[in-house]
Design a protein around this motif. Sequence first.
Motif, PDB file in Angstrom:
ATOM      1  N   ALA A 111     -50.470  34.393  17.623  1.00 61.64           N
ATOM      2  CA  ALA A 111     -50.733  34.991  16.315  1.00 61.64           C
ATOM      3  C   ALA A 111     -52.052  35.753  16.336  1.00 61.64           C
ATOM      4  O   ALA A 111     -53.032  35.300  16.912  1.00 61.64           O
ATOM      5  N   ALA A 112     -52.048  36.927  15.730  1.00 62.53           N
ATOM      6  CA  ALA A 112     -53.229  37.788  15.778  1.00 62.53           C
ATOM      7  C   ALA A 112     -54.335  37.268  14.867  1.00 62.53           C
ATOM      8  O   ALA A 112     -54.110  36.964  13.700  1.00 62.53           O
ATOM      9  N   LEU A 113     -55.529  37.155  15.413  1.00 64.01           N
ATOM     10  CA  LEU A 113     -56.726  36.890  14.629  1.00 64.01           C
ATOM     11  C   LEU A 113     -57.655  38.080  14.789  1.00 64.01           C
ATOM     12  O   LEU A 113     -57.480  38.915  15.677  1.00 64.01           O
ATOM     13  N   LEU A 114     -58.645  38.194  13.921  1.00 63.88           N
ATOM     14  CA  LEU A 114     -59.515  39.366  13.904  1.00 63.88           C
ATOM     15  C   LEU A 114     -60.805  39.070  14.664  1.00 63.88           C
ATOM     16  O   LEU A 114     -61.576  38.191  14.275  1.00 63.88           O
ATOM     17  N   ASN A 115     -61.017  39.793  15.735  1.00 58.63           N
ATOM     18  CA  ASN A 115     -62.136  39.514  16.646  1.00 58.63           C
ATOM     19  C   ASN A 115     -63.498  39.633  15.992  1.00 58.63           C
ATOM     20  O   ASN A 115     -64.449  38.963  16.406  1.00 58.63           O
ATOM     21  N   ASN A 116     -63.628  40.495  14.989  1.00 61.50           N
ATOM     22  CA  ASN A 116     -64.941  40.710  14.389  1.00 61.50           C
ATOM     23  C   ASN A 116     -65.262  39.701  13.289  1.00 61.50           C
ATOM     24  O   ASN A 116     -66.405  39.668  12.802  1.00 61.50           O
ATOM     25  N   LEU A 117     -64.272  38.896  12.901  1.00 61.63           N
ATOM     26  CA  LEU A 117     -64.520  37.871  11.904  1.00 61.63           C
ATOM     27  C   LEU A 117     -64.877  36.550  12.582  1.00 61.63           C
ATOM     28  O   LEU A 117     -64.470  36.286  13.708  1.00 61.63           O
ATOM     29  N   SER A 118     -65.615  35.724  11.884  1.00 61.28           N
ATOM     30  CA  SER A 118     -65.983  34.413  12.412  1.00 61.28           C
ATOM     31  C   SER A 118     -64.761  33.505  12.467  1.00 61.28           C
ATOM     32  O   SER A 118     -63.728  33.780  11.844  1.00 61.28           O
ATOM     33  N   ASP A 120     -64.520  30.657  11.069  1.00 54.38           N
ATOM     34  CA  ASP A 120     -64.311  30.143   9.723  1.00 54.38           C
ATOM     35  C   ASP A 120     -63.537  31.131   8.866  1.00 54.38           C
ATOM     36  O   ASP A 120     -62.597  30.751   8.149  1.00 54.38           O
ATOM     37  N   LYS A 121     -63.885  32.410   8.929  1.00 56.38           N
ATOM     38  CA  LYS A 121     -63.182  33.424   8.126  1.00 56.38           C
ATOM     39  C   LYS A 121     -61.748  33.593   8.617  1.00 56.38           C
ATOM     40  O   LYS A 121     -60.831  33.822   7.815  1.00 56.38           O
ATOM     41  N   ASN A 122     -61.522  33.474   9.932  1.00 58.99           N
ATOM     42  CA  ASN A 122     -60.161  33.564  10.448  1.00 58.99           C
ATOM     43  C   ASN A 122     -59.318  32.391   9.980  1.00 58.99           C
ATOM     44  O   ASN A 122     -58.124  32.546   9.703  1.00 58.99           O
ATOM     45  N   VAL A 123     -59.919  31.213   9.887  1.00 63.27           N
ATOM     46  CA  VAL A 123     -59.201  30.056   9.354  1.00 63.27           C
ATOM     47  C   VAL A 123     -58.752  30.336   7.927  1.00 63.27           C
ATOM     48  O   VAL A 123     -57.603  30.074   7.552  1.00 63.27           O
ATOM     49  N   ARG A 124     -59.655  30.872   7.121  1.00 57.66           N
ATOM     50  CA  ARG A 124     -59.319  31.156   5.720  1.00 57.66           C
ATOM     51  C   ARG A 124     -58.250  32.239   5.616  1.00 57.66           C
ATOM     52  O   ARG A 124     -57.332  32.141   4.790  1.00 57.66           O
ATOM     53  N   LEU A 125     -58.346  33.259   6.453  1.00 57.06           N
ATOM     54  CA  LEU A 125     -57.350  34.328   6.431  1.00 57.06           C
ATOM     55  C   LEU A 125     -55.984  33.796   6.869  1.00 57.06           C
ATOM     56  O   LEU A 125     -54.957  34.078   6.244  1.00 57.06           O
ATOM     57  N   GLY A 126     -55.971  33.008   7.954  1.00 53.27           N
ATOM     58  CA  GLY A 126     -54.714  32.461   8.443  1.00 53.27           C
ATOM     59  C   GLY A 126     -54.090  31.499   7.457  1.00 53.27           C
ATOM     60  O   GLY A 126     -52.867  31.473   7.276  1.00 53.27           O
ATOM     61  N   ALA A 127     -54.918  30.691   6.790  1.00 52.37           N
ATOM     62  CA  ALA A 127     -54.402  29.733   5.806  1.00 52.37           C
ATOM     63  C   ALA A 127     -53.819  30.454   4.600  1.00 52.37           C
ATOM     64  O   ALA A 127     -52.807  30.010   4.027  1.00 52.37           O
ATOM     65  N   LEU A 128     -54.430  31.552   4.186  1.00 56.72           N
ATOM     66  CA  LEU A 128     -53.855  32.359   3.104  1.00 56.72           C
ATOM     67  C   LEU A 128     -52.476  32.870   3.490  1.00 56.72           C
ATOM     68  O   LEU A 128     -51.546  32.859   2.680  1.00 56.72           O
ATOM     69  N   ALA A 129     -52.337  33.325   4.751  1.00 57.30           N
ATOM     70  CA  ALA A 129     -51.052  33.834   5.228  1.00 57.30           C
ATOM     71  C   ALA A 129     -49.987  32.736   5.237  1.00 57.30           C
ATOM     72  O   ALA A 129     -48.798  33.023   5.077  1.00 57.30           O
ATOM     73  N   LEU A 130     -50.409  31.488   5.418  1.00 58.53           N
ATOM     74  CA  LEU A 130     -49.475  30.361   5.414  1.00 58.53           C
ATOM     75  C   LEU A 130     -49.084  29.928   4.003  1.00 58.53           C
ATOM     76  O   LEU A 130     -48.196  29.098   3.833  1.00 58.53           O
ATOM     77  N   GLY A 131     -49.768  30.478   2.994  1.00 58.57           N
ATOM     78  CA  GLY A 131     -49.423  30.163   1.616  1.00 58.57           C
ATOM     79  C   GLY A 131     -50.344  29.178   0.927  1.00 58.57           C
ATOM     80  O   GLY A 131     -50.068  28.749  -0.192  1.00 58.57           O
ATOM     81  N   PHE A 132     -51.466  28.809   1.564  1.00 59.85           N
ATOM     82  CA  PHE A 132     -52.427  27.922   0.920  1.00 59.85           C
ATOM     83  C   PHE A 132     -53.152  28.660  -0.206  1.00 59.85           C
ATOM     84  O   PHE A 132     -53.414  29.864  -0.101  1.00 59.85           O
ATOM     85  N   THR A 133     -53.493  27.949  -1.256  1.00 59.18           N
ATOM     86  CA  THR A 133     -54.330  28.508  -2.306  1.00 59.18           C
ATOM     87  C   THR A 133     -55.792  28.452  -1.866  1.00 59.18           C
ATOM     88  O   THR A 133     -56.136  27.678  -0.961  1.00 59.18           O
ATOM     89  N   PRO A 134     -56.676  29.253  -2.473  1.00 61.66           N
ATOM     90  CA  PRO A 134     -58.097  29.172  -2.121  1.00 61.66           C
ATOM     91  C   PRO A 134     -58.673  27.768  -2.243  1.00 61.66           C
ATOM     92  O   PRO A 134     -59.481  27.348  -1.407  1.00 61.66           O
ATOM     93  N   ALA A 135     -58.238  27.024  -3.263  1.00 64.90           N
ATOM     94  CA  ALA A 135     -58.737  25.654  -3.430  1.00 64.90           C
ATOM     95  C   ALA A 135     -58.269  24.757  -2.292  1.00 64.90           C
ATOM     96  O   ALA A 135     -59.027  23.924  -1.774  1.00 64.90           O
ATOM     97  N   GLU A 136     -57.012  24.937  -1.865  1.00 62.18           N
ATOM     98  CA  GLU A 136     -56.483  24.144  -0.748  1.00 62.18           C
ATOM     99  C   GLU A 136     -57.195  24.494   0.544  1.00 62.18           C
ATOM    100  O   GLU A 136     -57.458  23.611   1.381  1.00 62.18           O
ATOM    101  N   ILE A 137     -57.546  25.768   0.708  1.00 63.53           N
ATOM    102  CA  ILE A 137     -58.257  26.187   1.917  1.00 63.53           C
ATOM    103  C   ILE A 137     -59.629  25.542   1.969  1.00 63.53           C
ATOM    104  O   ILE A 137     -60.085  25.090   3.033  1.00 63.53           O
ATOM    105  N   ASP A 138     -60.305  25.482   0.828  1.00 65.61           N
ATOM    106  CA  ASP A 138     -61.612  24.825   0.782  1.00 65.61           C
ATOM    107  C   ASP A 138     -61.508  23.368   1.229  1.00 65.61           C
ATOM    108  O   ASP A 138     -62.403  22.843   1.891  1.00 65.61           O
TER     109      ASP A 138
END
Length: 256
Positions: A111-118, A120-138
Amino acid sequence: MTDLSAADVAPAPLGAPTVVVDGLHVKYRVFASGKATTGKMGERIPRTRGMREVHALKGLSFVVRQGESIGIIGHNGSGKSTLLRTIAGLQPATEGAVYASAQPALLGVNAALLNNLSGDKNVRLGALALGFTPAEIDERADEIIDFAGLEEFRDLPMRTYSSGMQARLRFSIAIAKSQQILMIDEALAVGDKRFRKRSEQRIRDMRDEAGTVFLVSHSISSIMDTCTRVLWIDHGELRLDGDPQTVCDAYLDSTL
């Protein structure tokens, strides 16, 4: 992939069919570019180029039930990944059909992640793609980073990670969400022994939560430790279907 009736989409009781593969054939055409050959006086002579038909799967039929974890083994090019992609609906069937009680989730380590992001930010981006809400990601971000063993590196950009670190992070993000039908393609090949053991345990947990897990792996030990049933695919055909010990022993004997 064809869905079952609406009544079957709800979580099935223990033992109910979750995936039915019926007479499945998959054929596709690929562009074959011939390598140039050397003629007289060193002249480069190109070979004929054209389309080639690949018959990747040849009449596969089997039924998978809730609570099973299915290992899929076979040599490179035998059709294992094509089978997963077809069950997931990413590869059309040429003949036959696949029926599923829910949308299968195909998990891989590419799965593609973004090299210029940290991290932590890739975790948040990937979790959003999986359907997690921002609160669940936190709530889950620390757990995902911890599972990948990247606590010290979470603020560094992905481009500074080794290939193994990146693969562990992809895997950790992908398994954060439970699925009714989960398919894993070579994901256990990443990381050290400790990470693989944690991954295998997480897959067993997800099997219990999700109901059905498919695992493609060249690691027979991972198949034996994780799966309750094994399919041996050989040149696109179902060579053997049974308990892990019997099927893995037969497969290993064939490679001697």
